[in-house]
Design a protein around this motif. Structure first.
Motif, short mmCIF file in Angstrom:
data_model
loop_
_atom_site.label_atom_id
_atom_site.label_comp_id
_atom_site.label_asym_id
_atom_site.label_seq_id
_atom_site.Cartn_x
_atom_site.Cartn_y
_atom_site.Cartn_z
N ASP A 80 1.51 39.40 -36.49
CA ASP A 80 2.19 40.54 -36.65
C ASP A 80 3.08 40.88 -35.70
O ASP A 80 4.05 41.60 -35.80
CB ASP A 80 1.19 41.66 -36.83
CG ASP A 80 0.08 41.52 -37.94
OD1 ASP A 80 0.64 40.54 -38.75
OD2 ASP A 80 -1.08 42.08 -38.04
N PRO A 114 2.03 43.16 -42.60
CA PRO A 114 2.17 43.26 -43.85
C PRO A 114 2.74 44.39 -44.64
O PRO A 114 2.64 45.47 -44.01
CB PRO A 114 0.77 42.82 -44.36
CG PRO A 114 0.27 42.21 -43.14
CD PRO A 114 0.66 43.02 -41.88
N ASP A 115 3.39 44.06 -45.76
CA ASP A 115 4.04 45.31 -46.37
C ASP A 115 2.80 46.37 -46.93
O ASP A 115 3.15 47.39 -47.35
CB ASP A 115 4.69 45.07 -47.57
CG ASP A 115 5.97 44.56 -47.05
OD1 ASP A 115 6.57 44.56 -46.00
OD2 ASP A 115 6.73 43.58 -47.94
N LYS A 116 1.63 45.89 -46.94
CA LYS A 116 0.59 46.83 -47.51
C LYS A 116 0.33 47.90 -46.71
O LYS A 116 0.17 49.16 -47.00
CB LYS A 116 -0.61 45.88 -47.24
CG LYS A 116 -1.92 46.73 -47.77
CD LYS A 116 -3.25 45.88 -47.73
CE LYS A 116 -4.51 46.67 -48.11
NZ LYS A 116 -5.69 45.95 -48.33
N ASN A 125 2.63 49.98 -45.73
CA ASN A 125 3.60 50.90 -46.29
C ASN A 125 3.03 51.85 -47.15
O ASN A 125 3.40 52.99 -47.36
CB ASN A 125 4.93 50.36 -47.00
CG ASN A 125 5.71 49.73 -45.90
OD1 ASN A 125 5.79 50.21 -44.63
ND2 ASN A 125 6.44 48.56 -46.34
N GLN A 126 1.81 51.34 -47.75
CA GLN A 126 0.98 52.34 -48.73
C GLN A 126 0.46 53.13 -48.04
O GLN A 126 0.30 54.50 -48.57
CB GLN A 126 -0.03 51.33 -49.25
CG GLN A 126 0.38 50.21 -50.29
CD GLN A 126 -0.69 49.32 -50.89
OE1 GLN A 126 -1.97 49.78 -50.64
NE2 GLN A 126 -0.23 48.18 -51.70
N GLN A 140 7.43 52.91 -39.21
CA GLN A 140 8.00 51.69 -39.66
C GLN A 140 8.51 50.76 -38.62
O GLN A 140 7.96 49.80 -38.52
CB GLN A 140 8.53 51.81 -40.89
CG GLN A 140 7.95 52.13 -42.00
CD GLN A 140 8.69 52.45 -43.29
OE1 GLN A 140 9.81 52.81 -43.30
NE2 GLN A 140 8.14 52.53 -44.54
N ASN A 158 6.20 48.92 -36.23
CA ASN A 158 5.30 47.97 -36.62
C ASN A 158 6.14 46.67 -37.01
O ASN A 158 5.57 45.58 -37.60
CB ASN A 158 4.47 48.46 -38.11
CG ASN A 158 3.55 49.48 -37.96
OD1 ASN A 158 2.96 49.39 -36.89
ND2 ASN A 158 3.17 50.34 -38.63
N LYS A 159 7.21 46.85 -36.65
CA LYS A 159 8.18 45.72 -36.89
C LYS A 159 7.91 44.53 -35.81
O LYS A 159 7.46 44.89 -34.66
CB LYS A 159 9.84 45.97 -36.48
CG LYS A 159 10.34 46.66 -37.97
CD LYS A 159 11.75 46.79 -37.48
CE LYS A 159 12.56 47.38 -38.97
NZ LYS A 159 13.81 47.54 -38.59
N ASP A 219 11.98 40.76 -36.56
CA ASP A 219 12.65 41.56 -37.09
C ASP A 219 13.47 42.65 -36.43
O ASP A 219 14.57 42.91 -36.71
CB ASP A 219 11.65 42.66 -37.86
CG ASP A 219 10.86 41.75 -39.13
OD1 ASP A 219 11.67 41.05 -39.58
OD2 ASP A 219 9.88 42.10 -39.54
#
Length: 257
Positions: free
Chosen positions: A86, A92-94, A96-97, A202, A205-206, A210
């Motif tokens: 990570d 993970p994109d999860k 973002n939920q 966000q 969390n990169k 990235d």
């Protein structure tokens, strides 16, 4: 002498009637102005407090979800590897939920805030309109109670005052429109502030990859902008040089000036 005294007394009575009707309007205007002036502070206080509470709900929800997710993800003998992954390529994109769900909670609470503010505005504007109606009723009742010989004077004074009452009603309607515009602006700004906050979270969390790619893209974009600016500048300079060649005397004159 008696006739003159009667005339003076009659004129004084007429002036008294006019002054009384004016006093009714003045008192109404003062009460309405107080109500209208008090709306903005109430709206600001209710909105700011409600928005702060909604923002806190968002932050608390996202923090709790993220903490639980990380605790579960980084537990066990593979937890260290997932943590390193990570850090390198991002979470993970999860996750973002969590932001989307938190945003929905925020917007739901903001709906309640808008409703409360609207009730405050509605109550005060209604009170202002009722006060105007009461002032008009009091003025009409006073004119109706006057002796017959003063009815005409009262009617004329009342007509002028009624025009002022209508202007006062227009002021109330204008205040309503102004408050709606102000509230809409505050809501849009608040929602944009939340979206900016989500982008900030966000970005945190990169992963390193990235972030590096993002930095390279930023540099490339900057170079492209500089190149575009340079080409634009050169194009303008070329045009100016052409003008100098066409009109050398004018150029020298401008230069000397």
């Amino acid at each position: 002498a008696a006739k003159g005294a009667t005339k003076s007394k009659d004129e004084a009575k007429r002036a008294e009637v006019t002054a009384r009707i004016q006093a009714i309007y003045t008192a109404t205007e003062a009460d309405v102005k107080k109500l209208l002036d008090g709306i903005d502070p109430k709206v600001d206080k209710a909105f700011d407090e409600g928005e702060a509470a909604a923002r806190k709900t968002f932050e608390t929800y996202v923090a709790a979800k993220m903490s639980a997710y990380k605790k579960d993800r980084y537990s066990g003998w593979l937890g260290g590897l997932r943590w390193a992954k990570d850090k390198l390529i991002g979470m993970p994109d999860k996750v973002n939920q969590f932001y989307e769900a938190g945003r929905e909670l925020y917007l739901k609470e903001m709906d309640g805030v808008i409703t409360r503010v609207a009730n405050i505005v509605g109550d005060d504007l209604t009170a202002a309109k009722k006060r105007i109606a009461a002032g008009k009723t009091e003025s009409a009742g006073y004119v109706k109670s006057l002796p017959t010989h003063l009815q005409k004077v009262g009617a004329e004074a009342s007509k002028d005052i009624n025009d002022k009452f209508e202007q006062l009603e227009d002021d109330v309607n204008s205040k309503q429109d102004a408050v709606v515009d102000t509230l809409a602006t505050k809501y849009v700004d608040a929602r944009k502030g939340l979206d900016d906050r989500i982008e900030e979270l966000q970005a945190e969390n990169k992963g390193l990859v990235d972030k590096a790619i993002g930095a390279i893209k930023a540099v490339i974009d900057t170079i492209r902008k500089l190149a575009s600016m340079l080409m634009d500048t050169l194009a303008r300079v070329a045009q100016v040089v052409g003008d100098i060649i066409k009109h050398p005397v004018r150029f020298l004159g401008n230069l000397i000036d």
